[in-house]
Design an enzyme around this catalytic site. Structure first.
Site, PDB file in Angstrom:
ATOM      1  N   SER A  64      41.672  56.799  65.510  1.00 16.69           N
ATOM      2  CA  SER A  64      41.735  57.885  64.540  1.00 16.69           C
ATOM      3  C   SER A  64      43.080  58.596  64.646  1.00 16.69           C
ATOM      4  CB  SER A  64      40.599  58.884  64.783  1.00 16.69           C
ATOM      5  OG  SER A  64      39.342  58.311  64.516  1.00 16.69           O
ATOM      6  N   ALA A  65      43.391  59.404  63.648  1.00 11.79           N
ATOM      7  CA  ALA A  65      44.640  60.158  63.648  1.00 11.79           C
ATOM      8  C   ALA A  65      44.647  61.169  64.793  1.00 11.79           C
ATOM      9  CB  ALA A  65      44.816  60.871  62.311  1.00 11.79           C
TER      10      ALA A  65
END
Length: 307
Positions: A64-65
């Site tokens: 994920s970011a």
């Protein structure tokens, strides 16, 4: 999902940017992010993208970011000695950061759907322990990863102080996720909101919000929506030919995990744990997933037709 902060030249600069944007707000979380280089969890040919605030996916491997991981770590309110369950543990990047905070008396378990990603996570964990200059600065709660569908966790498994799910949770699975949590515990997950038709009669895409749920009592909850996110939805269990599901067994402790703090904590009561609700089987969803159609069309059928 991501792009909330500027890219960094290295891991420290990325963390500086996340702090400046108030995604990282506490010292414990900052220390964990600085201790583990995000690029070490990328395949070598993609390392140049590691310090961008963007999600990354290659085959079954996914990160994920950074801004999302920051919000998750802050929302979990981690403390030494807690038990943690990571559903969809992926590369092990988040679990390893959590382990730096839990310390030697915590419990750190991960469940990952794809066996090849479990092996990837174990390799990255081994590399961190052997080569990282940060490892000796922390009392580490080593994560333990097992393959399986997180919707098939055995009802006999212990509940946890902290739970995170790294896939979009359909509304019908919300109670199942809550059942994994101890009283006083915190659950963080991307939760799908109920789809309602637009005034034109056309259904809109379901909204997904990163959500923090605190269990304040045996049947009492406090819910806080953190921010809108985009996550792939949970994969529904595939039952065997006998019709039986393959339950995921999570032991309290094993040779590859840190000591179980729950053994040293007083039990809340002597009553056996209530049986965990079985995730409902959605026949239509399973049929759609088997169709030889593009993923985008499957999503349309799942989100618009099924609802």
């Amino acid at each position: 999902m991501g792009g909330a902060v500027s890219a960094g030249e290295d891991n420290d600069e990325l963390i500086d940017n996340l702090k400046e944007a108030q995604y990282i707000r506490t010292e414990l979380v900052e220390q964990a992010f600085r201790a583990i280089d995000r690029a070490d969890y990328y395949l070598e040919e993609f390392r140049e993208n590691a310090y961008k605030d963007l999600a990354w996916k290659h085959g079954n491997i996914h990160l994920s970011a950074p801004c999302i991981y920051s919000e998750v770590m802050e929302a979990l309110e981690l403390q030494p000695g807690l038990s943690f369950l990571n559903l969809g543990s992926g590369t092990g990047y988040l679990s390893s950061m959590v382990g730096l905070i839990l310390g030697p008396f915590g419990v750190n378990h991960g469940v990952e759907l794809h066996s090849d990603v479990v092996e990837y996570a174990k390799q990255k964990l081994d590399s961190f322990i052997r080569t990282s200059s940060s490892f000796d600065k922390f009392d580490f709660c080593e994560p333990s990863f097992v393959p399986g569908n997180c919707l098939e966790i055995s009802p006999g498994c212990s509940q946890y102080d902290r739970v995170y799910c790294g896939a979009g949770v359909q509304k019908q699975h919300e109670d199942y996720m809550k059942s994994l949590l101890k009283v006083g515990g915190i659950l963080v997950m991307p939760l799908e909101e109920k789809v309602r038709p637009h005034v034109t009669g056309v259904f809109t895409s379901p909204s997904v919000k990163l959500t923090k749920i605190t269990r304040t009592g045996p049947s009492a909850w406090e819910t806080k929506k953190i921010l809108a996110v985009s996550f792939a939805p949970l994969i529904q269990p595939c039952h065997s030919e006998s019709g039986k599901s393959r339950l995921v067994q999570l032991r309290k402790s094993d040779d590859n995990s840190c000591e179980d703090a729950a053994e040293d904590r007083p039990e809340q009561d002597d009553a056996p744990p209530a049986p965990r609700p079985e995730p409902p089987v959605n026949v239509l969803r399973e049929k759609v997933l088997r169709l030889p159609l593009p993923d985008a069309l499957k999503c349309y059928l799942l989100y618009y037709r099924e609802k």
